[in-house]
Design an enzyme around this catalytic site. Structure first.
Site, PDB file in Angstrom:
ATOM      1  N   ASP A 102       0.869  -1.174   0.000  1.00  0.00           N
ATOM      2  CA  ASP A 102       0.000   0.000   0.000  1.00  0.00           C
ATOM      3  C   ASP A 102       0.907   1.226   0.000  1.00  0.00           C
ATOM      4  O   ASP A 102       2.135   1.120  -0.192  1.00  0.00           O
ATOM      5  CB  ASP A 102      -0.996  -0.038   1.172  1.00  0.00           C
ATOM      6  CG  ASP A 102      -0.366   0.315   2.525  1.00  0.00           C
ATOM      7  OD1 ASP A 102       0.879   0.435   2.602  1.00  0.00           O
ATOM      8  OD2 ASP A 102      -1.120   0.459   3.505  1.00  0.00           O
ATOM      9  N   HIS A 103       0.322   2.390   0.227  1.00  0.00           N
ATOM     10  CA  HIS A 103       1.100   3.636   0.215  1.00  0.00           C
ATOM     11  C   HIS A 103       2.148   3.662   1.324  1.00  0.00           C
ATOM     12  O   HIS A 103       3.238   4.184   1.141  1.00  0.00           O
ATOM     13  CB  HIS A 103       0.166   4.839   0.335  1.00  0.00           C
ATOM     14  CG  HIS A 103      -0.791   4.746   1.483  1.00  0.00           C
ATOM     15  ND1 HIS A 103      -1.815   3.818   1.515  1.00  0.00           N
ATOM     16  CD2 HIS A 103      -0.879   5.434   2.650  1.00  0.00           C
ATOM     17  CE1 HIS A 103      -2.491   3.953   2.648  1.00  0.00           C
ATOM     18  NE2 HIS A 103      -1.930   4.929   3.350  1.00  0.00           N
ATOM     19  N   CYS A 138       3.332  -2.720   4.034  1.00  0.00           N
ATOM     20  CA  CYS A 138       2.433  -1.612   4.362  1.00  0.00           C
ATOM     21  C   CYS A 138       3.157  -0.792   5.420  1.00  0.00           C
ATOM     22  O   CYS A 138       4.376  -0.948   5.595  1.00  0.00           O
ATOM     23  CB  CYS A 138       1.052  -2.096   4.799  1.00  0.00           C
ATOM     24  SG  CYS A 138       0.983  -3.037   6.325  1.00  0.00           S
ATOM     25  N   GLY A 139       2.441   0.104   6.115  1.00  0.00           N
ATOM     26  CA  GLY A 139       3.143   0.930   7.082  1.00  0.00           C
ATOM     27  C   GLY A 139       3.818   0.112   8.162  1.00  0.00           C
ATOM     28  O   GLY A 139       4.967   0.347   8.528  1.00  0.00           O
ATOM     29  N   THR A 140       3.079  -0.863   8.674  1.00  0.00           N
ATOM     30  CA  THR A 140       3.599  -1.703   9.759  1.00  0.00           C
ATOM     31  C   THR A 140       4.006  -3.106   9.311  1.00  0.00           C
ATOM     32  O   THR A 140       4.757  -3.785  10.006  1.00  0.00           O
ATOM     33  CB  THR A 140       2.505  -1.899  10.828  1.00  0.00           C
ATOM     34  OG1 THR A 140       1.357  -2.478  10.179  1.00  0.00           O
ATOM     35  CG2 THR A 140       2.120  -0.581  11.474  1.00  0.00           C
ATOM     36  N   GLY A 141       3.436  -3.556   8.225  1.00  0.00           N
ATOM     37  CA  GLY A 141       3.551  -4.961   7.822  1.00  0.00           C
ATOM     38  C   GLY A 141       2.409  -5.802   8.363  1.00  0.00           C
ATOM     39  O   GLY A 141       2.245  -6.962   7.984  1.00  0.00           O
ATOM     40  N   ILE A 142       1.632  -5.227   9.261  1.00  0.00           N
ATOM     41  CA  ILE A 142       0.578  -6.015   9.911  1.00  0.00           C
ATOM     42  C   ILE A 142      -0.615  -6.234   8.979  1.00  0.00           C
ATOM     43  O   ILE A 142      -1.005  -7.372   8.690  1.00  0.00           O
ATOM     44  CB  ILE A 142       0.105  -5.332  11.215  1.00  0.00           C
ATOM     45  CG1 ILE A 142       1.249  -5.242  12.231  1.00  0.00           C
ATOM     46  CG2 ILE A 142      -1.073  -6.109  11.814  1.00  0.00           C
ATOM     47  CD1 ILE A 142       0.918  -4.404  13.473  1.00  0.00           C
ATOM     48  N   GLY A 143      -1.190  -5.148   8.513  1.00  0.00           N
ATOM     49  CA  GLY A 143      -2.443  -5.270   7.761  1.00  0.00           C
ATOM     50  C   GLY A 143      -2.295  -6.061   6.475  1.00  0.00           C
ATOM     51  O   GLY A 143      -3.117  -6.944   6.167  1.00  0.00           O
ATOM     52  N   HIS A 196      11.066 -22.853  10.152  1.00  0.00           N
ATOM     53  CA  HIS A 196      10.024 -23.487  10.955  1.00  0.00           C
ATOM     54  C   HIS A 196       8.624 -23.344  10.362  1.00  0.00           C
ATOM     55  O   HIS A 196       7.793 -24.236  10.517  1.00  0.00           O
ATOM     56  CB  HIS A 196       9.999 -22.885  12.365  1.00  0.00           C
ATOM     57  CG  HIS A 196      11.160 -23.340  13.209  1.00  0.00           C
ATOM     58  ND1 HIS A 196      11.219 -23.136  14.567  1.00  0.00           N
ATOM     59  CD2 HIS A 196      12.315 -23.974  12.878  1.00  0.00           C
ATOM     60  CE1 HIS A 196      12.349 -23.637  15.043  1.00  0.00           C
ATOM     61  NE2 HIS A 196      13.039 -24.136  14.031  1.00  0.00           N
ATOM     62  N   HIS A 222       8.246 -30.002  11.867  1.00  0.00           N
ATOM     63  CA  HIS A 222       7.422 -28.862  11.438  1.00  0.00           C
ATOM     64  C   HIS A 222       6.502 -29.200  10.274  1.00  0.00           C
ATOM     65  O   HIS A 222       5.589 -28.436   9.965  1.00  0.00           O
ATOM     66  CB  HIS A 222       8.324 -27.690  11.036  1.00  0.00           C
ATOM     67  CG  HIS A 222       9.257 -27.271  12.126  1.00  0.00           C
ATOM     68  ND1 HIS A 222       8.825 -26.697  13.298  1.00  0.00           N
ATOM     69  CD2 HIS A 222      10.606 -27.368  12.221  1.00  0.00           C
ATOM     70  CE1 HIS A 222       9.864 -26.454  14.080  1.00  0.00           C
ATOM     71  NE2 HIS A 222      10.959 -26.856  13.456  1.00  0.00           N
TER      72      HIS A 222
HETATM   73  C1  RB5 Z   1      -2.040   2.953   6.302  1.00  0.00           C
HETATM   74  O1  RB5 Z   1      -2.050   4.226   6.876  1.00  0.00           O
HETATM   75  C2  RB5 Z   1      -1.638   1.923   7.336  1.00  0.00           C
HETATM   76  O2  RB5 Z   1      -2.706   1.658   8.172  1.00  0.00           O
HETATM   77  C3  RB5 Z   1      -1.177   0.666   6.647  1.00  0.00           C
HETATM   78  O3  RB5 Z   1      -0.095   0.954   5.827  1.00  0.00           O
HETATM   79  C4  RB5 Z   1      -0.717  -0.473   7.534  1.00  0.00           C
HETATM   80  O4  RB5 Z   1       0.201  -0.056   8.460  1.00  0.00           O
HETATM   81  C5  RB5 Z   1      -1.789  -1.292   8.109  1.00  0.00           C
HETATM   82  O5  RB5 Z   1      -1.556  -2.304   8.782  1.00  0.00           O
END
Ligand code: RB5
Length: 143
Positions: free
Chosen positions: A8-9, A65-70, A98, A133
């Protein structure tokens, strides 16, 4: 190796840096976007990359993404994807050894390009251990 990328951005700049470096190393890189820092929705790009890997069109995938989480959550919604969010060298190693991770997720707002490239090298260079594993990876794939 054929590697698909998507972001994403929030992950765009890191994706661009990784794309150049992987191509320089001789990998075949497929970039599914996004193509700017204009806001987009990470689930769309996580699914695009996940579908690409799960269908066998690329051996590995990296999402940003910003965090890698979403975007990692989104990729993991695709059957056949095992996407690990990687934040350190040991995570990169264990993701492959693993968890048999065929994708990793990186946070563009938290991970430098240098660290990202090192994590990717470790992940790509660490063999799947199998053994104890194996069954766990199979259980993931059955979900
Ligand atoms: C976008 O602002 C941000 O929420 C996305 O990049 C990401 O970090 C979500 O997990």
């Amino acid at each position: 190796m054929k590697i698909v990328l998507a972001s994403d951005h929030g992950g765009f700049q890191l994706k661009e840096a990784v794309k150049t470096a992987l191509a320089d190393k001789g990998h075949e890189v497929v970039d599914l976007g996004t193509d700017s820092e204009a806001p987009v929705d990470y689930p769309v790009f996580g699914k695009l990359a996940g579908d690409y890997v799960a269908s066998g069109r690329a051996e590995r995938g990296i999402v940003f993404c910003g965090t890698g989480i979403g975007i990692g959550i989104a990729a993991n919604k695709v059957h056949g994807v095992r996407c690990a969010m990687v934040t350190g060298d040991e995570y990169a190693k264990l993701a492959s050894g693993h968890n048999h991770a065929n994708m990793i997720a990186l946070g563009g707002r938290f991970v430098s390009a240098g660290d990202a490239l090192r994590f990717i090298d470790i992940w790509l260079g660490t063999p799947w251990e199998g053994g104890r594993h194996d069954r766990r990876a199979e259980e993931l794939d059955e979900m």
